[in-house]
Design an enzyme around this catalytic site. Structure first.
Site, PDB file in Angstrom:
ATOM      1  N   GLY B  69       0.825  -1.199   0.000  1.00 56.81           N
ATOM      2  CA  GLY B  69       0.000   0.000   0.000  1.00 56.81           C
ATOM      3  C   GLY B  69       0.865   1.257   0.000  1.00 56.81           C
ATOM      4  N   THR B  70       1.973   1.191   0.723  1.00 54.00           N
ATOM      5  CA  THR B  70       2.895   2.329   0.761  1.00 54.00           C
ATOM      6  C   THR B  70       3.408   2.655  -0.642  1.00 54.00           C
ATOM      7  OG1 THR B  70       3.550   1.867   3.024  1.00 54.00           O
ATOM      8  CG2 THR B  70       5.142   3.057   1.664  1.00 54.00           C
ATOM      9  N   GLN B 177      -7.758   1.699   4.960  1.00 51.21           N
ATOM     10  CA  GLN B 177      -8.521   1.213   6.115  1.00 51.21           C
ATOM     11  C   GLN B 177      -9.944   0.808   5.772  1.00 51.21           C
ATOM     12  OE1 GLN B 177      -7.443   0.395   9.033  1.00 51.21           O
ATOM     13  NE2 GLN B 177      -5.364   1.146   8.750  1.00 51.21           N
ATOM     14  N   SER B 194      -4.252  -1.571   0.442  1.00 57.15           N
ATOM     15  CA  SER B 194      -3.228  -2.501   0.901  1.00 57.15           C
ATOM     16  C   SER B 194      -3.906  -3.788   1.348  1.00 57.15           C
ATOM     17  CB  SER B 194      -2.498  -1.841   2.073  1.00 57.15           C
ATOM     18  OG  SER B 194      -1.610  -2.751   2.655  1.00 57.15           O
ATOM     19  N   ALA B 195      -3.506  -4.907   0.738  1.00 56.03           N
ATOM     20  CA  ALA B 195      -4.244  -6.160   0.944  1.00 56.03           C
ATOM     21  C   ALA B 195      -4.172  -6.674   2.381  1.00 56.03           C
ATOM     22  CB  ALA B 195      -3.719  -7.225  -0.018  1.00 56.03           C
ATOM     23  N   HIS B 196      -3.047  -6.476   3.049  1.00 56.14           N
ATOM     24  CA  HIS B 196      -2.932  -7.095   4.382  1.00 56.14           C
ATOM     25  C   HIS B 196      -3.812  -6.381   5.416  1.00 56.14           C
ATOM     26  CE1 HIS B 196      -0.034  -4.399   6.636  1.00 56.14           C
ATOM     27  NE2 HIS B 196       0.009  -3.900   5.435  1.00 56.14           N
ATOM     28  N   CYS B 320       5.377   7.612  23.395  1.00 55.19           N
ATOM     29  CA  CYS B 320       6.284   6.715  24.076  1.00 55.19           C
ATOM     30  C   CYS B 320       6.430   5.367  23.384  1.00 55.19           C
ATOM     31  CB  CYS B 320       5.825   6.539  25.508  1.00 55.19           C
ATOM     32  SG  CYS B 320       5.381   8.121  26.242  1.00 55.19           S
TER      33      CYS B 320
END
Lengths: 458, 458
Positions: B69-70, B177, B194-196, B320
């Site tokens: 996807g990136t 998403q 993005s498939a995952h 954090c």
């Protein structure tokens, strides 16, 4: 079916399949996360990196996984070219590199860089001296494949790395075709490879960059893989890639001997079985599984189709099969015949009987194509001193076939001028002359295309 | 273990696993080859493209598969920004886009482009009017996510697409998403996914570019995937991605209702069960499976660790936990509390009992972290009119804890000045004031870091 195109893509190795399936359950989560599933994914990724680094011969922190061998080449070259931009903007590549290297060089050139292409011998080999001569004070990077993907010729990588190293220039080695057979020897600086060439899954490339090489990753920032390969890690495939690399290495020495014998059989028998064939590539310094030859008066695409019908899957560097309509840049750089080109690349475990069956099928397949195209049989009488063959608009191998058809019509000492606008003629007409012992006089500009002039010597 | 981080990566869907295993045998060869194995691979690839295009709502020839996807985002943005370079070099993004969008915008800006960031409401939503106001004659591209990855807020994509369309500016929608839940409505021009994220395998992204959008692929030439995604196609993973997208869509409506009820339960119960919590993100226009909240006086990393020990895998946008040491840019843009941040993103099929168990475990986990950090209990007496808390060198949530500890020491009307050099304080001190009904006066430069001044109102 006999699949003889392992240099394009190897079937999935059983170990790769096992590792892939096993890690689908453990390796899907984000390895950057701190929870259990993330830690498991990270452990798999770390273990795969260690195994791959050991096979490459580098430190784990020098190696990242990319989404393909092509991406590894793009990122590797761009990273060094940018990292060493202050040194200069000169790049050295061999003329027979994979297209991913040459296309990255094109982008570099379009962006103001300078590229030197190092030529190769008729066997497809570069000379270390030629790299030495190409080096300049502003050379940022030199690239050399470990072995050629079309003809299998092994390059003198260690010697070229020495020459580059002495000048302080990093050498990027595209090891796509050879990494399954063993580590790349010598002082390379950057190494790239592709898992599906050794039986790993698609979707995994390797990029190793030695510590100390100036490297500036290009493109948008991404934290994954040390910033050198953007996008979510494909861990199951990475695990499968590393496991299968280790597996093929375990049997590499033995299998190399066996495949070398089979390809040697093809090298020796094809010219005996098929007239007018040129076997290309270095006869000794070559990969175990690759053998390439070209057949005069044959259209590569039609021959591939005939062989496919007979149950053989092979590839061709002929103009007629590639989508770019120009002859293979590799055959072109070697100056060998490109028409009717066939590359056999045997996968691991290829049975000897299949090779023998190929040798029994090939002569008929070539003869069928030649007959279809009306290839000439020898003539005797000679009358006119000079002849012009108009092959404008006709594609390889027709110009050479037309030349051969009329060649007997001119007396010894006479010439034939072939008019052609097919780029392959520039390669194939001189090659035909060499195979036939006739004199290639040269190329002249013509109204359309070029005139290729040949003198009859015998 | 309960895995509640599906927005990072979803476990492999059973249909994806089946399709992957089935196509390992058929899909490993080069789909550009003419022989049988190549034709089979091509057929699988074509069928996957048709299925994915149908789910996206575009033509098959508008869609290519990328390695992640990136990569789809990088290539999609770069392609349009270069293709429309003559129009101008202005880019619009929302302030809460995924980092892949914002990092591509950074590269564009470093290269001389101009970027406008559209702000969001406290719920994380952009206003179409804000996009309208940001449009300029030289705007080459606008980007808007379909829904936010950290807080689940659904964006008004169709309205923004209308506004952009009226100005002739293409809108790129990062649908990472939401695509598993349904197609993106409205007149988008470019879509990435993005498939995952929907249970497909790692290593597959989608990039759809509508016909008519000027698009110039960047990087070295590569013939695969219409020149828009370099590198050998990962066909087994592509087949698995398309098959699982179809499968999750078949049950999406029903599962969305179920997950929405579970996340609603979390939204409602967490503030009842845990004191000093802010639930963030739009309560109505939101994805079914995501709910995010922040806990005052809590360190996100420690809380994640507590929850992991209790068997829950969740993520955090707190400073954090991230490797960048700055609070989540999403929470920052929304202006909400960032400390002790927890994102729950339920995978398909998450059982209600696990959610209930989470609700029973959370209060104890938060209390344990607060006790560890020495978070304050309410005080009464007040003496000094003004107090200075020196929290220089202390990381979130310590500055807020220190503030809360002494706050009871100043009388109503008095002020506390917190000195802090932690970027999270800028977000968390105002958020604390809002949660406590105290007045945040503002930030002043200090010798090191800043002074954050708060007035006691009650």
């Amino acid at each position: 079916m006999s699949y003889f195109d392992a240099a394009s893509a190897a079937p999935l190795h059983p170990v790769a399949r096992q590792a892939l399936q096993a890690s689908l359950d453990e390796g899907w989560a984000d390895p950057a996360r701190l929870y259990r599933e993330g830690r498991r994914a990270r452990m798999l990724l770390d273990a795969a990196r260690e195994a791959a680094a050991e096979a490459v011969g580098c430190r784990p922190d020098e190696l990242v996984f990319t989404a393909s061998g092509t991406r590894a080449v793009h990122s590797g070259m761009e990273g060094v070219l940018t990292g060493r931009r202050r040194v200069g903007r000169h790049l050295i590549v061999s003329a027979v590199e994979h297209s991913s290297v040459l296309h990255t060089a094109e982008v570099f050139e379009a962006d103001g860089g300078t590229v030197t292409q190092v030529p190769v011998s008729r066997a497809g080999e570069v000379a270390p001296e030629a790299y030495e001569a190409a080096l300049r004070p502003d050379t940022a990077l030199a690239c050399l494949q470990s072995a050629n993907h079309e003809v299998g010729t092994v390059q003198p990588v260690a010697e070229v790395a020495d020459v580059c190293g002495a000048a302080g220039v990093p050498l990027l080695v595209d090891a796509a075709q050879s990494l399954g057979w063993g580590p790349v020897e010598g002082g390379w600086s950057v190494l790239t490879a592709s898992a599906h060439k050794w039986g790993g899954p698609s979707g995994v490339g390797l990029l190793a960059v030695r510590k100390g090489v100036r490297f500036a990753p290009q493109g948008p920032v991404d934290e994954r893989e040390s910033g050198r390969a953007a996008g979510f890690e494909n861990i199951p495939a990475i695990v499968a890639a590393a496991a299968s690399l280790r597996a093929v290495r375990a049997t590499a020495a033995e299998e190399a001997l066996r495949l070398r014998e089979l390809t040697e059989r093809i090298r020796a028998r094809v010219p005996e079985l098929v007239p007018d064939v040129e076997v290309v590539g270095d006869p000794v310094r070559r990969l175990p599984g690759i053998v390439t030859f070209s057949c005069l008066f044959v259209d590569g695409e039609t021959l591939l189709h005939e062989l496919d019908r007979a149950g053989f899957s092979v590839s061709s560097g002929s103009s007629c099969t590639s989508s770019t309509l120009t002859p293979s840049h590799v055959l072109n750089a070697m100056g060998v015949l490109s028409e009717g080109n066939v590359r056999i690349s045997l996968p691991l475990g290829a049975p000897a009987e299949e090779v023998d069956r190929f040798l029994s099928v090939l002569p008929g397949a070539v003869a069928a194509v030649r007959e279809k195209l009306g290839a000439p049989s020898p003539r005797t009488a000679g009358r006119e001193d000079t002849l012009v063959v108009d092959a404008i608009g006709k594609r390889c191998p027709i110009p050479v076939i037309e030349l051969a058809k009329v060649f007997g019509d001119v007396p010894v000492g006479g010439t034939v001028r072939v008019l052609s606008d097919d780029a392959a003629a520039r390669l194939d007409i001189p090659a035909w002359c060499e195979m036939r012992g006739q004199e290639y006089i040269g190329e002249e500009p013509a109204e359309r295309g070029s005139g290729y002039v040949v003198r009859r010597l015998s």
